[in-house]
Design an enzyme around this catalytic site. Structure first.
Site, mmCIF file in Angstrom:
data_model
loop_
_atom_site.group_PDB
_atom_site.id
_atom_site.type_symbol
_atom_site.label_atom_id
_atom_site.label_comp_id
_atom_site.label_asym_id
_atom_site.label_seq_id
_atom_site.Cartn_x
_atom_site.Cartn_y
_atom_site.Cartn_z
ATOM 1 N N THR A 116 0.827 -1.204 0.000
ATOM 2 C CA THR A 116 0.000 0.000 0.000
ATOM 3 C C THR A 116 0.861 1.254 0.000
ATOM 4 O OG1 THR A 116 -1.551 1.314 1.292
ATOM 5 C CG2 THR A 116 -0.133 -0.147 2.542
ATOM 6 N N TYR A 140 -2.406 0.520 9.963
ATOM 7 C CA TYR A 140 -2.586 -0.221 8.703
ATOM 8 C C TYR A 140 -1.294 -0.184 7.886
ATOM 9 C CZ TYR A 140 -3.845 -1.011 3.858
ATOM 10 O OH TYR A 140 -3.846 -1.451 2.559
#
Ligand code: UDP
Length: 324
Positions: A116, A140
């Protein structure tokens, strides 16, 4: 190749499975359906299982003997990760430990993971190359960075070959209308715009109009999910041909502001989007735009569907599926 796809019943995973089958590979989906959908796991064989269930995962690996693994099974909401970091470390980091152990035990040597852009945190200069030091600002992003570090360590210790595909903003839906985005609750910009257009919510809340960007709203690099799907196949084929392990950005290199996304949505829907300005959302950097040339030159990846109008058209068609 025979490919084990964890999280193949989710948004990006289901597109990848469809794409892999279409390119002659065999697919086994391993998913616990916690956020995925059985209906979306219709490309390849389905194995119901949790990534944290060592015995089940290992049994699955032993039965199928895959040539490679594509690993999507993870939690992926920034805001949720701030509220419940433990769940993110347990599922994303712990799940990857289970997966790497099972791969090692069964002699599976190649893996492509969902990375990501959140690993970059709040970088100062755009566009972002893979060499920008990782500095996540939420659990995250940190969990995905730990996953990458584990891959590096397993590569050094056990000869694992790996690619992490660092996605920017996944968007759009299958151009054939067979799969698309379904989150519950839905937090992402484009589906929430459609919810506002359809009257499912009173208005889109536009988070922040005072960012240091030309129109004051956040800039993101939206990449069509069908283009993400092809990158996973190319990455696994690249590893099979002896390619060097490492991270690759997946984006278009062109940013769009939230206001530009709203304009594109109005063109696709043919209706105004009801919206209201709202405060900034915690943890949102002003701008994230990829420098994607490494994926283009090394993997031979070319985004074919990532124009904003095609993203909107396919996403709007998916949102309206079954309604007429
Ligand atoms: N956004 C917004 N309203 C929403 C959802 C998102 O203004 O209801 C903005 C958000 O602040 C960000 C952009 O849209 O600048 C993309 O957000 P999304 O949650 O889709 O993806 P993220 O960038 O968090 O991965």
């Amino acid at each position: 190749m025979k490919i084990l796809v964890t999280g193949g019943a989710g948004y990006i995973g289901s597109h990848a499975c469809k794409h892999l089958l279409g390119h002659g590979h065999d697919v086994v989906v391993y998913d616990n359906l916690s956020t995925g959908f059985r209906d979306l796991a219709r490309w390849g064989e389905f194995e119901h299982g949790d990534i944290l269930d060592d015995a089940r995962l290992r049994g699955c690996m032993r039965r199928h003997r895959p040539d490679g693994v594509i690993h999507f099974a993870a939690l992926s909401q920034v805001g949720e990760s701030m509220r419940d970091p433990g769940a993110y470390y347990r599922n994303n980091v712990g799940g990857t430990i289970c997966l790497l152990d099972a791969m090692r035990a069964e002699g599976v040597k190649r893996i492509v993971i969902s990375g990501t852009a959140a690993v970059y945190g709040r970088p100062e200069h755009m566009p972002i190359t893979e060499d920008v030091p990782a500095a996540p600002i939420n659990p995250y992003g940190m969990s995905k960075l730990f996953m990458e570090q584990m891959l590096r360590d397993h590569a050094a210790a056990h000869g694992l070959h790996w690619v992490s595909l660092r996605y920017f903003n996944a968007a759009g839906a299958d151009p054939d209308g067979e799969t698309g985005e379904m989150h519950d609750p839905e937090t992402h910009l484009i589906p929430r715009i459609f919810m506002a257009v359809a009257g499912d919510i009173p208005a889109l809340e536009l988070f922040g109009g005072d960012y240091p960007t030309p129109d004051g709203t956040c800039i993101r690099d939206y990449i069509h999910v069908a283009d993400l799907a092809s990158a996973h196949r190319l990455a696994l084929e690249y590893l099979t041909e002896g390619g060097e392990s490492g991270p690759f950005n997946l984006g278009t290199g062109k940013g769009s502001s939230v206001r530009e996304v709203l304009d594109a949505a109005e063109r696709a829907c043919g209706r105004p989007v009801p919206f209201r300005m709202a405060p900034r959302r915690a943890g949102d950097p002003p701008e994230l735009v990829a420098e994607p040339s490494r994926a283009r030159s090394v993997l031979g990846w070319t985004p074919l569907h990532s124009g904003m109008d095609e993203i909107m058209r396919t996403a709007w068609a998916w949102f309206n599926r079954g309604k007429s």
